[in-house]
Enzyme design. Structure first.
Site, PDB file in Angstrom:
ATOM      1  N   PHE A 135      30.741  41.934 -28.416  1.00  0.00           N
ATOM      2  CA  PHE A 135      29.493  42.026 -28.947  1.00  0.00           C
ATOM      3  C   PHE A 135      27.939  42.148 -28.721  1.00  0.00           C
ATOM      4  O   PHE A 135      27.909  40.631 -27.715  1.00  0.00           O
ATOM      5  CB  PHE A 135      29.776  41.215 -30.071  1.00  0.00           C
ATOM      6  CG  PHE A 135      29.067  40.388 -31.307  1.00  0.00           C
ATOM      7  CD1 PHE A 135      28.978  41.163 -32.336  1.00  0.00           C
ATOM      8  CD2 PHE A 135      28.438  39.193 -30.742  1.00  0.00           C
ATOM      9  CE1 PHE A 135      27.903  40.646 -32.737  1.00  0.00           C
ATOM     10  CE2 PHE A 135      26.759  39.157 -31.262  1.00  0.00           C
ATOM     11  CZ  PHE A 135      27.378  39.691 -33.200  1.00  0.00           C
ATOM     12  N   ALA A 136      27.448  43.146 -28.685  1.00  0.00           N
ATOM     13  CA  ALA A 136      25.890  42.771 -27.542  1.00  0.00           C
ATOM     14  C   ALA A 136      24.592  42.528 -28.426  1.00  0.00           C
ATOM     15  O   ALA A 136      23.912  43.425 -29.066  1.00  0.00           O
ATOM     16  CB  ALA A 136      25.476  43.999 -27.087  1.00  0.00           C
ATOM     17  N   ILE A 169      27.341  38.695 -22.392  1.00  0.00           N
ATOM     18  CA  ILE A 169      28.138  39.726 -22.994  1.00  0.00           C
ATOM     19  C   ILE A 169      29.452  39.742 -22.911  1.00  0.00           C
ATOM     20  O   ILE A 169      29.652  40.028 -21.602  1.00  0.00           O
ATOM     21  CB  ILE A 169      27.297  41.374 -23.197  1.00  0.00           C
ATOM     22  CG1 ILE A 169      26.245  41.302 -24.124  1.00  0.00           C
ATOM     23  CG2 ILE A 169      28.279  41.902 -24.143  1.00  0.00           C
ATOM     24  CD1 ILE A 169      25.426  40.509 -24.719  1.00  0.00           C
ATOM     25  N   GLN A 289      44.536  -2.500 -25.745  1.00  0.00           N
ATOM     26  CA  GLN A 289      43.883  -1.791 -26.562  1.00  0.00           C
ATOM     27  C   GLN A 289      42.879  -1.304 -26.640  1.00  0.00           C
ATOM     28  O   GLN A 289      42.253  -0.524 -27.642  1.00  0.00           O
ATOM     29  CB  GLN A 289      43.713  -3.537 -27.544  1.00  0.00           C
ATOM     30  CG  GLN A 289      44.676  -3.859 -28.477  1.00  0.00           C
ATOM     31  CD  GLN A 289      44.474  -5.114 -28.800  1.00  0.00           C
ATOM     32  OE1 GLN A 289      43.405  -5.891 -28.374  1.00  0.00           O
ATOM     33  NE2 GLN A 289      45.205  -6.059 -29.822  1.00  0.00           N
ATOM     34  N   HIS A 348      42.714   9.918 -17.856  1.00  0.00           N
ATOM     35  CA  HIS A 348      43.568  11.185 -16.769  1.00  0.00           C
ATOM     36  C   HIS A 348      42.743  10.127 -14.938  1.00  0.00           C
ATOM     37  O   HIS A 348      43.717  10.508 -14.006  1.00  0.00           O
ATOM     38  CB  HIS A 348      43.365  11.852 -16.745  1.00  0.00           C
ATOM     39  CG  HIS A 348      44.727  12.265 -17.225  1.00  0.00           C
ATOM     40  ND1 HIS A 348      44.206  12.079 -18.940  1.00  0.00           N
ATOM     41  CD2 HIS A 348      45.526  13.196 -17.246  1.00  0.00           C
ATOM     42  CE1 HIS A 348      45.153  12.689 -18.777  1.00  0.00           C
ATOM     43  NE2 HIS A 348      46.452  13.896 -18.469  1.00  0.00           N
ATOM     44  N   GLU A 373      27.167  31.492 -29.901  1.00  0.00           N
ATOM     45  CA  GLU A 373      27.205  31.820 -31.334  1.00  0.00           C
ATOM     46  C   GLU A 373      26.548  31.109 -32.003  1.00  0.00           C
ATOM     47  O   GLU A 373      27.070  30.230 -33.078  1.00  0.00           O
ATOM     48  CB  GLU A 373      28.993  31.678 -32.206  1.00  0.00           C
ATOM     49  CG  GLU A 373      28.824  33.070 -31.163  1.00  0.00           C
ATOM     50  CD  GLU A 373      30.008  33.278 -32.317  1.00  0.00           C
ATOM     51  OE1 GLU A 373      31.241  33.928 -33.088  1.00  0.00           O
ATOM     52  OE2 GLU A 373      31.892  33.741 -31.064  1.00  0.00           O
ATOM     53  N   GLU A 377      22.028  22.988 -31.719  1.00  0.00           N
ATOM     54  CA  GLU A 377      20.703  22.940 -32.618  1.00  0.00           C
ATOM     55  C   GLU A 377      20.513  24.130 -32.642  1.00  0.00           C
ATOM     56  O   GLU A 377      19.957  23.268 -34.320  1.00  0.00           O
ATOM     57  CB  GLU A 377      19.481  22.679 -31.721  1.00  0.00           C
ATOM     58  CG  GLU A 377      19.187  21.692 -30.656  1.00  0.00           C
ATOM     59  CD  GLU A 377      20.381  21.524 -29.877  1.00  0.00           C
ATOM     60  OE1 GLU A 377      21.431  22.106 -29.419  1.00  0.00           O
ATOM     61  OE2 GLU A 377      20.435  20.666 -28.555  1.00  0.00           O
TER      62      GLU A 377
END
Ligand SMILES: Cc1cc2nc3c(=O)[nH]c(=O)nc-3n(C[C@H](O)[C@H](O)[C@H](O)COP(=O)(O)OP(=O)(O)OC[C@H]3O[C@@H](n4cnc5c(N)ncnc54)[C@H](O)[C@@H]3O)c2cc1C
Length: 390
Positions: A135-136, A169, A289, A348, A373, A377
């Site tokens: 998808f370009a 891309i 806790q 960890h 995508e 913002e």
């Protein structure tokens, strides 16, 4: 009774989704592992192509495209299945999620608005894993501001001449074809853009550079120089390109949220396992806790993101436009996942930043999802404008 995670009992899902998820989980457990793979470019390219073949042979790519006549599982993409797939693949193997996602994103415009001939030529090969798509849309000067795109498509007697560049891309360099958005100039800004399918071997299309990023996957800048494209390769009408791109993103943005859920769910899974087994101060990490508080935050952030993601998917499957809901899901799931994964890394200790450890790779995998995508913002702008519209 098939075993499925408790969230599959939420009202967004039906028995077919629960059955689908059980089969998918078993397949992933057998075929995928979040192994630390070779991150050199050639190895990543080869692994991506292998994963596409594997996902095609497993029948999963049929859910990334639409139209049974073209090898798809259903007439329309089932957004909840798409999301379950991305979430589960991301849980098991980030590159498998990427390989799957690009088959859908790269053909979304064809599935939604392609001619029967275009669908016949491209979708069956993508659904079976025999062809890779891309998808370009983005350009060096036009990322968030899509309407600023400069790549041009000039009409000729029998087609179009493409000139310009596309960057960032995914699948660039290994795709068999690209869905390219270019300015045809019917009107200024967003209304003067058209979508085209450009085969990778079309003269005038070249790979200008390959790009390396924190979580390696195939990525490139494309150059178009007098690249001749037949009129039959145009998707939809001239000037419809922006609409085509946004309709594609409505579906796939929701699935980016689902991929973020998969990474976050894996991080929580690893954190719980680690906290229970890591001895510390005569007890285990999980007995403190402060740890329980962290686990509570992680689980709640994850459930909130899951609810928004599957709400968007469910609404779309009911035929609604989901621009606002998809933006909320994408923003929340990717931002929450980043926090969840960061907490898992912290729990960890040194292990969390050791190269090759699963939470270290998740930490790198998640970062780009808050940018591509539509950056967070941009999602905020979409939501804010929609709310103010009333
Ligand atoms: C790993 C990866 C894969 C990608 N794959 C693809 C692909 O397959 N196809 C494709 O077409 N593109 C792809 N992209 C490109 C991606 O969609 C763009 O990077 C994204 O749209 C942002 O554009 P930009 O990088 O030009 O950043 P810019 O547009 O320059 O934005 C920079 C930052 O500005 C902020 N910002 C944006 N708008 C506003 C605003 N209105 N107000 C305040 N701040 C704002 C955001 O934080 C944003 O991250 C990919 C990118 C990455 C990193």
């Amino acid at each position: 009774m098939p075993k499925h995670p408790p969230e599959l009992d939420w009202p967004f899902f039906d028995d077919a989704h629960r059955d689908f998820k059980s089969r998918l989980d078993s397949w992933c457990a057998e075929h995928l592992a979040h192994a630390h793979h070779d991150e050199r470019r050639e190895a990543v390219d080869a692994e991506c192509i292998r994963l596409v073949c594997l996902l095609g042979a497993g029948g999963w790519l049929r859910h990334a495209v639409a139209g049974q006549a073209y090898g798809a599982a259903q007439a329309q993409i089932d957004t909840r299945q798409l999301c379950l797939l991305r979430e589960t693949l991301a849980f098991h193997n980030g590159l498998a999620d990427f390989a799957f996602a690009m088959q859908g994103l790269g053909t979304g415009a064809i599935s939604l608005l392609g001619s029967p001939e275009q669908k016949q030529r491209y979708l069956p090969r993508v659904a079976s894993g025999q062809a890779l798509s891309a998808f370009a849309l983005s350009e060096p000067e036009a990322g968030s501001d899509v309407a600023a795109m400069q790549c041009s498509a000039t009409a000729t007697a029998d087609g179009y001449l493409l000139n310009g560049r596309k960057t960032w891309i995914s699948n660039g360099g290994i795709a068999d074809f690209y869905v390219v958005f270019a300015r045809t100039g019917e009107a200024p800004g967003a209304r003067g853009i058209t979508a085209f399918i450009v085969d990778a071997d079309t003269p005038g299309l070249s790979i200008e550079e390959r790009i390396d990023v924190v979580a390696p996957h195939p990525l490139a800048t494309l150059r178009f120089e007098g690249c001749r494209v037949a009129a039959s390769q145009r998707i939809g009408e001239p000037g419809q390109g922006f609409k085509v791109a946004m309709a594609t993103l409505d579906v796939f943005r929701t699935s980016v949220a689902a991929a973020a859920l998969g990474f976050a769910r894996r991080a929580l899974h690893e954190a719980v396992h680690w906290a229970r087994s890591r001895p510390m101060f005569g007890q285990h990490l999980a007995d403190f806790q402060l740890t329980q508080s962290k686990i509570a935050q992680m689980a709640t952030l994850l459930d909130a993101a899951t609810l928004l993601t599957y709400r968007a998917a469910w609404l779309r499957d009911r035929g609604q436009r989901i621009t606002r809901e998809a933006a909320m899901a994408k923003m929340t799931a990717t931002e929450n996942a980043q926090q969840i994964i960061d907490m898992a890394v912290q729990m960890h200790g040194g292990m969390g930043v050791r190269k090759g450890h699963i939470v270290e790779s998740l930490y790198r995998e998640i970062r780009a999802l808050r940018i591509y995508e539509g950056a967070t913002e941009v999602q905020q702008l979409i939501i804010g404008k929609d709310v103010l519209k009333g």
